[in-house]
Design an enzyme around this catalytic site. Sequence first.
Site, PDB file in Angstrom:
ATOM      1  N   LYS A 126       1.902  -5.509 -10.700  1.00 21.55           N
ATOM      2  CA  LYS A 126       1.458  -6.501  -9.838  1.00 21.55           C
ATOM      3  C   LYS A 126       2.758  -7.704  -9.255  1.00 21.55           C
ATOM      4  O   LYS A 126       4.219  -6.813  -8.973  1.00 21.55           O
ATOM      5  CB  LYS A 126       1.667  -7.756 -11.469  1.00 21.55           C
ATOM      6  CG  LYS A 126       0.993  -8.842 -11.837  1.00 21.55           C
ATOM      7  CD  LYS A 126      -0.735  -8.275 -12.347  1.00 21.55           C
ATOM      8  CE  LYS A 126      -1.548  -9.379 -11.923  1.00 21.55           C
ATOM      9  NZ  LYS A 126      -2.736  -9.248 -13.186  1.00 21.55           N
ATOM     10  N   ASP A 166      -5.410 -11.065  -7.938  1.00 17.72           N
ATOM     11  CA  ASP A 166      -5.852 -12.160  -8.948  1.00 17.72           C
ATOM     12  C   ASP A 166      -5.166 -13.728  -8.782  1.00 17.72           C
ATOM     13  O   ASP A 166      -6.680 -14.232  -7.870  1.00 17.72           O
ATOM     14  CB  ASP A 166      -4.484 -12.371  -9.215  1.00 17.72           C
ATOM     15  CG  ASP A 166      -4.062 -12.217 -11.067  1.00 17.72           C
ATOM     16  OD1 ASP A 166      -4.560 -11.031 -11.742  1.00 17.72           O
ATOM     17  OD2 ASP A 166      -4.030 -13.964 -11.133  1.00 17.72           O
TER      18      ASP A 166
HETATM   19  N1  GLU Z   1      -5.536  -9.001 -10.921  1.00 21.28           N
HETATM   20  C1  GLU Z   1      -6.578  -8.190 -12.548  1.00 21.28           C
HETATM   21  C2  GLU Z   1      -5.604  -7.548 -13.568  1.00 21.28           C
HETATM   22  O1  GLU Z   1      -4.871  -8.902 -14.211  1.00 21.28           O
HETATM   23  C3  GLU Z   1      -7.209  -6.768 -11.225  1.00 21.28           C
HETATM   24  C4  GLU Z   1      -6.416  -6.055 -10.701  1.00 21.28           C
HETATM   25  C5  GLU Z   1      -6.655  -4.924  -9.903  1.00 21.28           C
HETATM   26  O2  GLU Z   1      -7.402  -4.829  -9.598  1.00 21.28           O
HETATM   27  O3  GLU Z   1      -6.042  -4.326  -9.265  1.00 21.28           O
HETATM   28  O4  GLU Z   1      -6.314  -6.932 -14.167  1.00 21.28           O
END
Ligand code: GLU
Length: 445
Positions: A126, A166
């Site tokens: 992340k 996100d």
């Molecule tokens: N931000 C999204 C999550 O919390 C998607 C992440 C992604 O698609 O890599 O899973």
Amino acid sequence: MSKYIEKVLADVKAKNANEPEFIQAVEEVLSTLAPVIEANPQYEKAAILERMVEPERTVMFRVPWVDDNGVVQVNRGYRVQFNSAIGPYKGGLRFHPTVTLSVLKFLGFEQTFKNSLTTLPMGGGKGGSDFNPRGKSDGEVMRFCQSFMTELSRHIGADTDVPAGDIGVGGREVGYLFGQYKRLRNEFVGVLTGKGRPFGGSLVRPEATGYGTVYFAQYMLEKLGQDIKGKTVALSGFGNVAWGAAQKLVQLGAKVVAISGPDGYIYDEKGMTQEGVDYMLELRASNNDVVEPYAAKFGAKFVKGRKPWEVKCDIAFPCAIQNELNGDDAKMLVENGCMMVVETSNMGCTADAVNYLNGRVAFAPGKAANAGGVAVSGLEMSQNSMRLSWSADEVDAKLKDIMKSIHDNAYDTAEKYGMKGNYVAGANLAGFIKVADAMVAQGVC
Ligand code: GLU
């Protein structure tokens, strides 16, 4: 809790004392793992938990950019590469003033288990920045994204680490980030997901998290012999996730009576129509971060400065941000007859709320219910690697299958360990076992 788990948790608390969100996420997972830890002494021997709570790598960097007045601004950028045991690091980027290392570590930790549940080969990561896109011009957002990617590009790659969106990072930001990566590296590869359609984005990716969480709720309801049609639903948020959920709920005949923003919530007694769902997109595009205008347009009520959990509903979907639903909110929901809470934001419920709700109502944890977004990101990676593109129906069918697998895996694992109906434990255990076994097989690394 086993002695081993207690020891690891105490170490995490001591070492990361100033990271409350990270500690909360670790405690929530570790407190459910005792049955597999006790049955599998090889995990302790290989120090699996100690390794899992330490990111493989954390990058923190300066993001300088010039605003529209010619003034130099500086933000802080991050990428937490948490775990690559089962695939390249994968997870979104969050641009929001509340972003700290603690928040991104909690998100990266959760992502590792979530991605494991999707059945696809993706590790956990992340990143993001404390940059606030609210009120920024297009040019400012572009210059920020270019500066952010100038550093980030050294640390990611289609087979190394694949970021996505996100909170605060949508199609526009992913486009600017992708353009800068391509320019710096001189390669056109699937290094980001959530891309625009013309340059490798997958159909259904924008809707995927919202659709996925509703599919998950449907599979839970099926186990209870019930249907989503006719259910009264309260949602929080009005961003991409809440929009996708509202769209699917309206299609399936549920009655969506609440959405919310940082300014308060909308109560629409009649239930949202497709026009209301479409208007959510307009609200978001206005970049003002408020839901109030919805009320006048659709003859609904606006309740200033409050959360939608005081509304009478059968099902609640927190879709906004971590810790948005607390113990008091949980009690209010139950008193008002709510029978199911589907956590859709990452760690949307406080520990108090989860403890109160889990068992009293059917409770879906975020790492299972919201995995549809990253799952379709995984499908975007596959399409990019194969250099082809699947139809919307194909992607949607795969998403549905994946949500069914996640549901059944969480449900069956909970049952196997004597906790039938406990999706929190089931999702943690199932997500953990796959990553732990991969780590054991790969030796001490
Ligand atoms: N931000 C999204 C999550 O919390 C998607 C992440 C992604 O698609 O890599 O899973």
